[in-house]
Scaffold this motif. Structure first.
Motif, PDB file in Angstrom:
ATOM      1  N   ALA A 159      -8.370  -4.648  -6.886  1.00  0.00           N
ATOM      2  CA  ALA A 159      -7.212  -4.617  -7.782  1.00  0.00           C
ATOM      3  C   ALA A 159      -7.645  -4.405  -9.228  1.00  0.00           C
ATOM      4  O   ALA A 159      -8.728  -4.835  -9.648  1.00  0.00           O
ATOM      5  N   TRP A 160      -6.774  -3.755 -10.003  1.00  0.00           N
ATOM      6  CA  TRP A 160      -6.985  -3.610 -11.438  1.00  0.00           C
ATOM      7  C   TRP A 160      -6.964  -4.993 -12.093  1.00  0.00           C
ATOM      8  O   TRP A 160      -6.160  -5.850 -11.752  1.00  0.00           O
ATOM      9  N   GLY A 161      -7.868  -5.183 -13.070  1.00  0.00           N
ATOM     10  CA  GLY A 161      -7.931  -6.454 -13.772  1.00  0.00           C
ATOM     11  C   GLY A 161      -7.191  -6.403 -15.091  1.00  0.00           C
ATOM     12  O   GLY A 161      -7.519  -5.594 -15.960  1.00  0.00           O
ATOM     13  N   GLY A 162      -6.194  -7.252 -15.252  1.00  0.00           N
ATOM     14  CA  GLY A 162      -5.464  -7.327 -16.503  1.00  0.00           C
ATOM     15  C   GLY A 162      -4.223  -8.186 -16.338  1.00  0.00           C
ATOM     16  O   GLY A 162      -3.545  -8.102 -15.311  1.00  0.00           O
ATOM     17  N   VAL A 163      -3.943  -9.025 -17.339  1.00  0.00           N
ATOM     18  CA  VAL A 163      -2.763  -9.884 -17.328  1.00  0.00           C
ATOM     19  C   VAL A 163      -1.748  -9.327 -18.319  1.00  0.00           C
ATOM     20  O   VAL A 163      -2.101  -9.004 -19.463  1.00  0.00           O
TER      21      VAL A 163
END
Length: 462
Positions: free
Chosen positions: A350-354
């Motif tokens: 998964a792409w990492g980012g909040v």
């Protein structure tokens, strides 16, 4: 302003977070505190901060409700807008709407993940052209330091970006996740820092060491513990040592982005005590979420560096309290839902980012108030300090001479976050379903209410 009135606007608030001092003082080394106040605005700037009942004539008068507090507009110096090139992830219209809804009146945009990145003047021009006419709040831009513009024959590009008004230069010490924004080797990093220091500039650093990351077990599957093990604390330690050593050698202002591990704080404390020009930020998700709370497959919580354990979270709060961490900014790093692999819940792919731009204030205030901190503390962390570190003039304080940017908040009002109703482009949020305290009811930009349908934000230059 008409000749019949002293001010265009007067806001009367029984509770306001203002700089201490008299009605005509300009803010220098003053401290923010809560008190009743009447704020006079003229030509988009704060012209007076007076006692609540002071006689002040204005074309428009706003009286805040008893449960409302007047704050300076918040400043978020770590936002990934992604337009142009990846506008389906996030764009200037949606990002700045989210900012305004969260009380943020100024953002500084990161030089990735747009295409082209902001590593050349042409890339900066593309960013500004994309943003022009559609920003609801004020927007500044970071430049990027990458292998292509940091060598002896290419560092002129850094100078050109600096002359065009970027607020500083972001670098990665490990892979960024997008191929068009490469990370710097230690030698390239030292070269970039020397060049940026010669300009009088600031370098801001994603500090994780690629060697440590490569040696760690690879993240796989739905268990968050697997992802956490893949980004160990020592990856931050090793990279922060390089940042400190280089700042010590060059004297270049250096800023550590999104500190997640409290175990690096002794390194930072020692550097500060030695006079190294070092500042540090952390993010709402590191202060309000703990690794133990992340459900299996909940990839909306994935970010780099990772959310760590509850004891680590407590130590970050202690570092904020004693000033070792300077500010709190969102690192709003959205993507499309498919890139989050919500169907499989695989933390390895998964792409990492909040995505936290709109809810950052409420998240931090909910936790801060429970720990005994004040709204003045939150204003220092989320308005004044980010503006000072980035060098965004006229922002972040409710004081004479500053832009009349305000957030009106109801600090005791509760709201349950629904990701589908947030203003950023894609309906994903690590805060979905959380009940938070502190509702932003209104936002003003330079003395006028923010209207997302009639955007009047400006593109800022250093």
């Amino acid at each position: 302003m008409t000749g019949r009135h002293d001010y265009d606007l007067v806001i009367r608030a029984r509770r306001a977070i203002t700089e201490t001092g008299t009605a005509t003082d300009t803010a220098t080394d003053t401290a923010a505190a809560e008190r009743p106040a009447a704020v006079g605005v003229r030509d988009g700037r704060i012209a007076a901060v007076a006692e609540y009942g002071a006689a002040m004539s204005a074309e428009h008068i706003a009286e805040l409700a008893d449960d409302e507090v007047l704050l300076p507009g918040l400043v978020d110096s770590h936002v990934h807008v992604n337009e142009p090139g990846r506008t389906e992830w996030e764009g200037f219209a949606t990002a700045t709407r989210a900012a305004a809804a969260g009380g943020v009146t100024t953002i500084v945009d990161m030089p990735l993940n747009s295409v082209p990145p902001t590593t050349t003047v042409a890339g900066l021009d593309a960013k500004r052209a994309a943003a022009d006419g559609q920003v609801a709040v004020d927007v500044g831009f970071w430049g990027g330091a990458v292998p292509e513009n940091t060598g002896p024959d290419t560092s002129a590009e850094l100078r050109a970006l600096h002359e065009q008004g970027v607020y500083g230069f972001k670098s990665f010490l490990s892979p960024s996740g997008v191929e068009e924004f490469g990370h710097l080797s230690p030698e390239e990093y030292r070269s970039a820092v020397a060049a940026i220091g010669a300009l009088g500039g600031t370098i801001i650093v994603h500090a994780e060491d690629p060697g440590v990351l490569d040696a760690a077990p690879q993240a796989r599957g739905r268990e968050y513990a697997s992802f956490l093990a893949s980004r160990p604390d020592e990856a931050e330690h090793a990279a922060i040592r390089l940042v400190i050593d280089t700042a010590r050698a060059t004297g270049t202002r250096s800023h550590i982005l999104h500190l997640s591990t409290a175990t690096a704080l002794p390194l930072i404390r020692e550097a500060r005590e030695d006079g190294v020009p070092l500042t540090v930020e952390t993010c709402p998700h590191y202060l309000t979420i703990a690794a133990e709370e992340v459900p299996a497959g909940a990839t909306q919580f994935k970010c780099c560096p990772p959310i760590r354990g509850a004891a680590n979270r407590d130590a970050l709060w202690r570092a904020l309290a004693d000033g070792l961490i300077d500010c709190v900014v969102s690192d709003h790093s959205p993507s499309t839902p498919d890139l989050k692999h919500l169907g499989t819940g695989d933390f390895g792919t998964a792409w990492g980012g909040v995505s936290g731009l709109q809810v950052g204030f409420a998240a931090v205030w909910t936790e801060a108030s429970a720990r005994g901190f004040s709204l003045a503390d939150v204003v220092r962390w989320m308005a004044r300090s980010p503006a000072e570190i980035a060098g965004v003039a006229g922002k972040g304080r409710l004081a004479v001479g500053y832009d009349a940017d305000f957030a009106v908040v109801a600090p005791e009002e509760l709201t349950r976050i629904d990701a589908a109703t947030l203003q950023h482009r894609n309906p994903i949020s690590a805060y979905d379903g959380r009940e938070l305290k502190g509702v932003v009811r209104r936002t003003w930009l330079r003395g006028a209410p923010v209207d997302p349908d009639a955007p009047r934000g400006r593109l800022l230059r250093r």
